[in-house]
Scaffold this motif. Structure first.
Motif, short mmCIF file in Angstrom:
data_model
loop_
_atom_site.label_atom_id
_atom_site.label_comp_id
_atom_site.label_asym_id
_atom_site.label_seq_id
_atom_site.Cartn_x
_atom_site.Cartn_y
_atom_site.Cartn_z
N GLY A 19 0.66 -1.19 -0.15
CA GLY A 19 0.09 0.07 -0.19
C GLY A 19 1.00 1.34 -0.01
N THR A 20 1.81 1.24 0.83
CA THR A 20 2.86 2.36 0.69
C THR A 20 3.48 2.58 -0.53
N ARG A 21 3.97 1.55 -1.03
CA ARG A 21 4.54 1.65 -2.45
C ARG A 21 3.72 2.16 -3.56
N LEU A 22 2.37 1.67 -3.45
CA LEU A 22 1.36 2.28 -4.51
C LEU A 22 1.10 3.78 -4.23
N GLU A 23 1.05 4.05 -2.91
CA GLU A 23 0.72 5.59 -2.72
C GLU A 23 2.01 6.30 -3.25
N LEU A 24 3.30 5.84 -2.92
CA LEU A 24 4.49 6.45 -3.61
C LEU A 24 4.25 6.62 -4.90
N ALA A 25 4.06 5.52 -5.71
CA ALA A 25 3.87 5.55 -7.21
C ALA A 25 2.89 6.64 -7.61
N ALA A 26 1.81 6.67 -7.21
CA ALA A 26 0.62 7.68 -7.38
C ALA A 26 0.97 8.92 -7.41
N ILE A 27 1.82 9.43 -6.25
CA ILE A 27 2.13 10.64 -6.13
C ILE A 27 3.20 10.90 -6.95
N GLU A 28 4.25 10.03 -7.11
CA GLU A 28 5.39 10.32 -8.25
C GLU A 28 4.65 10.50 -9.62
N PHE A 29 3.69 9.62 -9.85
CA PHE A 29 3.01 9.82 -11.36
C PHE A 29 2.44 11.04 -11.34
N GLN A 30 1.65 11.40 -10.25
CA GLN A 30 0.92 12.87 -10.43
C GLN A 30 2.06 14.11 -10.46
N GLU A 31 3.03 13.87 -9.90
CA GLU A 31 4.07 14.99 -9.96
C GLU A 31 4.75 15.00 -11.60
N ASP A 32 4.90 13.92 -12.09
CA ASP A 32 5.51 13.77 -13.39
C ASP A 32 4.56 14.35 -14.55
N ALA A 33 3.21 13.95 -14.22
CA ALA A 33 2.15 14.31 -15.02
C ALA A 33 2.21 15.92 -14.93
N ARG A 34 1.87 16.52 -13.89
CA ARG A 34 2.00 17.81 -13.59
C ARG A 34 3.22 18.72 -14.29
N ARG A 35 4.24 17.94 -13.99
CA ARG A 35 5.59 18.71 -14.65
C ARG A 35 5.65 18.66 -16.14
N LEU A 36 5.22 17.43 -16.78
CA LEU A 36 5.01 17.23 -18.15
C LEU A 36 4.08 18.15 -18.79
N LEU A 37 2.81 18.57 -18.13
CA LEU A 37 1.90 19.25 -18.61
C LEU A 37 2.52 20.80 -18.63
N GLY A 38 3.19 21.17 -17.75
CA GLY A 38 3.77 22.31 -17.38
C GLY A 38 4.80 22.60 -18.62
N HIS A 39 5.44 21.78 -19.00
CA HIS A 39 6.62 21.74 -19.96
C HIS A 39 5.90 21.90 -21.24
N LEU A 40 4.77 20.97 -21.66
CA LEU A 40 4.01 21.27 -22.66
C LEU A 40 3.24 22.49 -23.07
N ALA A 41 2.84 23.11 -21.88
CA ALA A 41 2.41 24.51 -22.08
C ALA A 41 3.32 25.50 -22.59
#
Length: 134
Positions: A19-41
């Protein structure tokens, strides 16, 4: 302590770790998605502004040389833009290759967990409960 109680504790610990690892993966994925959208904009805005600036610069150069070297001016601008585009593509590719892979922290933690479980089980088998190294 019975075997079933021990197995239950181990199972609960493994579920909590997962569960802890899945939470970490979800947070990391969300951060990467936000960073990618910022770069794209920002990239889209830069592309739009650069296209306008390059169009105006090309028109200016062509207008300056219209009476004398019009074809050379058009060709020179095309070569310049092509070279700049190639340089940008190479820089972007190098930048993307330099970034850490997606979910790298999660994968590292999972590897640490596997190593701990392997080494912990081996050490536990080598030193049974109640044994002392004196």
């Amino acid at each position: 302590m019975t075997f079933f109680a021990t197995a239950g504790r181990i199972g609960a610990t493994l579920v909590a770790m997962a569960g802890t690892r899945l939470e970490l993966a979800a947070i990391e994925f969300q951060e990467d998605a936000r960073r990618l959208l910022g770069h794209l904009a920002w990239t889209l805005l830069a592309v739009f502004l650069a296209a306008g600036a390059l169009l105006l610069a090309a028109l200016f150069v062509i207008a300056v040389f219209w009476d004398t070297y019009r074809l050379q001016a058009v060709g020179g601008m095309a070569v310049l833009f092509g070279a700049l585009a190639a340089i940008i593509v190479l820089k972007v590719r190098a930048s993307m290759n330099a970034e850490a892979p997606l979910l790298s922290a999660t994968l590292a933690e999972l590897r640490n967990d596997i190593d701990y479980l392997r080494h912990g089980a081996a050490q536990h088998a080598a030193h049974p409960a109640g044994a002392t190294d004196e």
